[in-house]
Scaffold this motif. Structure first.
Motif, PDB file in Angstrom:
ATOM      1  N   TYR A  79      51.331  57.771  41.876  1.00 38.50           N
ATOM      2  CA  TYR A  79      51.329  58.914  40.961  1.00 38.50           C
ATOM      3  C   TYR A  79      50.221  59.908  41.327  1.00 38.50           C
ATOM      4  CZ  TYR A  79      54.554  56.395  37.872  1.00 38.50           C
ATOM      5  OH  TYR A  79      55.625  55.738  37.340  1.00 38.50           O
ATOM      6  N   ALA A  80      49.048  59.399  41.691  1.00 41.53           N
ATOM      7  CA  ALA A  80      47.924  60.279  42.060  1.00 41.53           C
ATOM      8  C   ALA A  80      48.269  61.104  43.299  1.00 41.53           C
ATOM      9  CB  ALA A  80      46.671  59.441  42.302  1.00 41.53           C
ATOM     10  N   LYS A  95      49.813  53.570  40.138  1.00 40.35           N
ATOM     11  CA  LYS A  95      48.841  54.605  39.775  1.00 40.35           C
ATOM     12  C   LYS A  95      48.385  55.393  41.004  1.00 40.35           C
ATOM     13  CE  LYS A  95      45.074  51.197  39.747  1.00 40.35           C
ATOM     14  NZ  LYS A  95      44.030  50.562  38.911  1.00 40.35           N
ATOM     15  N   TYR A  96      48.334  54.721  42.166  1.00 41.55           N
ATOM     16  CA  TYR A  96      47.952  55.428  43.395  1.00 41.55           C
ATOM     17  C   TYR A  96      49.079  56.349  43.852  1.00 41.55           C
ATOM     18  CZ  TYR A  96      44.406  51.759  43.388  1.00 41.55           C
ATOM     19  OH  TYR A  96      43.388  50.918  43.027  1.00 41.55           O
ATOM     20  N   THR A 146      52.535  45.907  39.833  1.00 43.39           N
ATOM     21  CA  THR A 146      52.662  47.283  39.332  1.00 43.39           C
ATOM     22  C   THR A 146      51.387  48.094  39.529  1.00 43.39           C
ATOM     23  OG1 THR A 146      52.003  46.534  37.121  1.00 43.39           O
ATOM     24  CG2 THR A 146      54.363  46.623  37.589  1.00 43.39           C
ATOM     25  N   HIS A 183      59.288  52.349  38.675  1.00 43.67           N
ATOM     26  CA  HIS A 183      58.351  51.785  37.693  1.00 43.67           C
ATOM     27  C   HIS A 183      59.111  51.264  36.474  1.00 43.67           C
ATOM     28  CE1 HIS A 183      54.205  52.310  35.536  1.00 43.67           C
ATOM     29  NE2 HIS A 183      54.622  51.068  35.545  1.00 43.67           N
TER      30      HIS A 183
END
Length: 776
Positions: free
Chosen positions: A209-210, A206-207, A202, A186
């Protein structure tokens, strides 16, 4: 919104503090035993690994020993044996070796490198993260890089607790080893977007990281005994994910490299620097630690040592984010490799001697470590030698440092030289002071055998002139002589006496003088050209015809006069802003000392006399400034300025001086350049009278008649021969001669008559049309 961010930040700081306290407690309260066990064919818990840096190694526990009891209980009753196949956080062990039982008591205060090194690495990472957030928080890439450092810090923090079998430590280190390559990817994407305006997708981060947060939460199920088998695979999965994650980072960087490698841009330089630092950082831990452990089950070099290199890669990005300047990374690599090759021979000899002297005490790994470490340190020292030598030069080579500083100063000052007179004040004084000689001289021998000598200090100019004529100067034992230039118009010499210690200058100092002479040759060539150009300009100015037949050369007169006035104004301003201000502060300082009641009366009188002398210097400088820049022309006009100037000069001239002003009604309506021309003409006539006339009486008359403005000059001095060109071109104190006066008059559309006979005085009459004065 700010309050919410504050709460979130405080929450994470609290979690970090809790983890730090917990992991530190486990690390320093429980010794690292470092025993791995597995059931053998006889269903006994056999030692499969005893780490060399652990407490078990100090106790002498070996691979193949059978563990019968842990803290007085069977091994299968220990949660650490069941979950991880390890013996940790135990106090006593019963070990069977070749059928003989041995009791071992674990020493509590057995601190190892596994405790000290990770804490040092963690401290560096957290410190760098704080620096980024404090200094570069406006940069998105800097904020992400700070998260990278925090993730690395948590890995180092939890390492001590993890190897001691602590569940929380194992969850933290596994989770953040999976998070680290993702956060770094990232950061890489954001960094190239910020520096090179390159667009990358980018939204998928977020997916990811989840998913990683979910995996970290699932690791909490390891508290359940039934999940033990899953954890045995977790270590391998974490290593694989870590390696694949960084391989993806490497692929992104490689893609960037091949995309911009042929471009001569700032971005291509950044990519090359990134590739180099990535290789240096990742290669040791991936190739020497993780891959051998994954495929062979052993460490070639323990990760505790190779983990240091990982920090180098993100540290290099701090420089790239904060700076817009890059070193030539190719040059850095070449120089470092060359330094390594140079150090191979001495390092090989040293390692061979070490292996021979301690052949019974060292093994192959230790010898290899000594050799590789010495090569690295030798290369680093040789590479840094140039920088270190430069920094330490004032202490290691003080004479060389002083000579270099003086050379820089002199070479810089040479650019300000326009006449030979300036050589002494600008150059010669510095040379004499730097070499600490008694005196020095710069000698010029012209084509007509005329010799000019500029001296400083204690040096006999007549002796130098005699030696020049006799051609014996180069071999004289008391002088060091270097030829400056062999120009056709003159030959120059730089001559130095002995030092104040009666020693001749050293070889190093003579080489320094050779450098000085190369600069002097160029400077003197410029001075010669300036002299030649000035002479040609003066000759051209003297041959300017009358206005009526030379309209096309008015630009030349205008430019010449403007340049003269600009230079005079500049000098006047410099004197006022520097020298006169310094004298003002000096006077105040002297007055403050003289007012002290503790001083003797004689001392006070001396200080008062010094103050009076300063006043005299100040008054002289003020007069010089006025002559250079007659500001009263703008304030009170031409006539009053001339009257005040002549009246003031009358106090210092050796003759009787007066000015008679007739009817003048229109001249004050003319522009300032015209008034300045007229003032300069009067100024030059008076200066020439003081210098040459030997008169008893000098008189000026100023008047207007028949639309003309007249200036009359008359003296009863010695006069001169008008046909004598040398006299015509004589330069007075203000820098003008008769021909330049004539040029000014012609420029204003006027005329002049000069009458003089040798021994019978001089009269000068000039007039300009009031209505047709040409502005300069």
């Amino acid at each position: 919104m700010d309050t919410r961010k504050t709460y979130i930040f405080s929450f994470f700081v609290a979690i970090f503090a809790f983890l730090q306290i917990w992991c530190s407690y486990i690390t320093f309260h429980s010794p690292y035993i470092g025993i791995m066990v597995a059931l053998n064919k006889a269903d006994q818990w056999e030692v499969t690994e005893a780490h060399s840096q652990s407490a078990s190694a100090k106790l002498g526990i070996r691979v193949g020993d059978v563990v019968k009891l842990v803290d007085g209980k069977p091994p299968e009753d220990s949660k650490y044996v069941v979950k991880w196949g390890a013996i940790e956080q135990a106090n006593t062990l019963l070990i069977s070796r070749v059928g003989i039982d041995h009791d071992f008591k674990i020493v509590k205060n057995s601190t190892t490198l596994y405790d000290v090194i990770p804490l040092a690495e963690e401290s560096i990472c957290i410190f760098l993260a704080c620096i980024l957030l404090l200094k570069l928080r406006r940069s998105p890439s800097a904020r992400l890089l700070s998260v990278v450092f925090v993730a690395m810090g948590l890995i180092y923090m939890s390492l001590g607790a993890s190897i001691r079998g602590d569940l929380l430590g194992k969850i933290v280190i596994s989770s953040f080893m999976m998070i680290l390559p993702v956060v770094f990817l990232h950061f890489i994407v954001t960094f190239f977007k910020e520096k090179g305006e390159l667009q990358f997708a980018t939204g998928y981060f977020k997916y990811i990281y989840a998913i990683l947060v979910g995996i970290a939460m699932l690791r909490g199920f390891y508290l359940m005994p039934s999940m033990t088998q899953f954890y045995r695979l977790d270590g391998i999965v974490t290593l694989v994910f870590f390696i694949i994650g960084f391989l993806i980072n490497i692929c992104v960087i490689a893609y960037m490299y091949f995309k911009v490698r042929n471009d001569k841009t700032y971005l291509s330089s950044i990519v090359k620097s990134v590739c180099f630092s990535l290789f240096i950082s990742i290669f040791p831990i991936i190739c020497l630690s993780f891959l051998p452990k994954l495929f062979l089950g052993i460490w070639v070099i323990d990760a505790i040592y190779t983990s240091w290199t990982i920090i180098l890669f993100p540290i290099s990005f701090i420089y790239l984010i904060a700076s817009n300047q890059l070193y030539d990374i190719g040059m850095v690599i070449r120089r470092f490799i060359f330094a390594g090759l140079v150090s191979v021979i001495p390092v090989s000899l040293f390692t061979g001697i070490y292996a021979f002297l301690f052949s019974h005490e060292v093994n192959e790994k230790q010898i290899l470590f000594v050799f590789a470490g010495s090569i690295f340190l030798g290369s680093l020292l040789l590479y840094a030698a140039e920088y270190g030598t430069t920094r330490l030069e004032p202490f290691l080579f003080p004479k060389k440092h002083v000579l270099q500083l003086a050379l820089k100063k002199i070479s810089k000052n040479l650019g300000a030289i326009s006449t030979l007179r300036e050589l002494k004040d600008i150059i010669l004084i510095d040379i004499v002071n730097t070499l600490q000689v008694l005196g020095g001289a710069i000698v010029f021998r012209h084509e007509n055998e005329k010799i000019e000598i500029i001296t400083q200090g204690e040096i006999d100019a007549l002796e130098i002139e005699r030696l020049i004529h006799e051609a014996s100067l180069p071999n004289h034992p008391d002088f060091t002589s270097i030829e400056i230039t062999g120009h056709g118009a003159f030959t120059g010499y730089l001559v130095m006496t002995r030092k104040k210690t009666n020693m001749l200058i050293s070889k190093e100092e003579k080489q320094w003088l050779q450098f000085i002479t190369t600069y002097l040759e160029i400077s003197l060539e410029n001075v010669h050209l300036i002299r030649k150009l000035t002479g040609n300009l003066q000759k051209f100015a003297a041959q300017l015809p009358h206005e009526a037949v030379a309209q096309d050369i008015q630009w030349f007169r205008k430019v010449m006069f403007e340049l003269q006035e600009e230079e005079r104004i500049r000098i006047a301003n410099d004197l006022h802003d520097t020298t006169m201000q310094d004298l003002f502060f000096l006077k105040r300082r002297i007055s403050s000392i003289a007012d002290k009641s503790t001083l003797e009366k004689s001392d006070q009188e001396q200080l008062n006399n010094m103050n009076n002398f300063v006043d005299m210097i100040n008054a002289s400088l003020r007069q010089s400034c006025f002559e250079l820049n007659p500001h009263l022309l703008r304030e009170v006009g031409l006539i009053q300025t001339l009257q005040m100037y002549v009246e003031k000069e009358a106090y210092t001239t050796p003759f009787e001086l007066s000015i008679d002003v007739g009817s003048v009604a229109y001249i004050e309506s003319k522009d300032l350049p015209t008034k300045r021309h007229l003032f300069r003409i009067v100024q030059e006539l008076l200066n020439n009278a003081k210098k040459h006339s030997q008169a008893a009486r000098v008189m000026f008359t100023v008047e207007e008649a028949d639309h003309y403005f007249y200036i009359y000059y008359e003296d009863d001095g010695v006069g001169f021969n008008v046909q004598n060109e040398g006299v015509q071109k004589e330069i007075g104190a203000s820098g003008m001669g008769i021909e330049q006066i004539r040029s000014r008059i012609i420029h204003m559309g006027g005329q002049m008559v000069l009458n003089t006979i040798k021994g019978q005085g001089t009269s000068f009459r000039m007039w300009i049309p009031i209505e047709e004065v040409i502005s300069a």
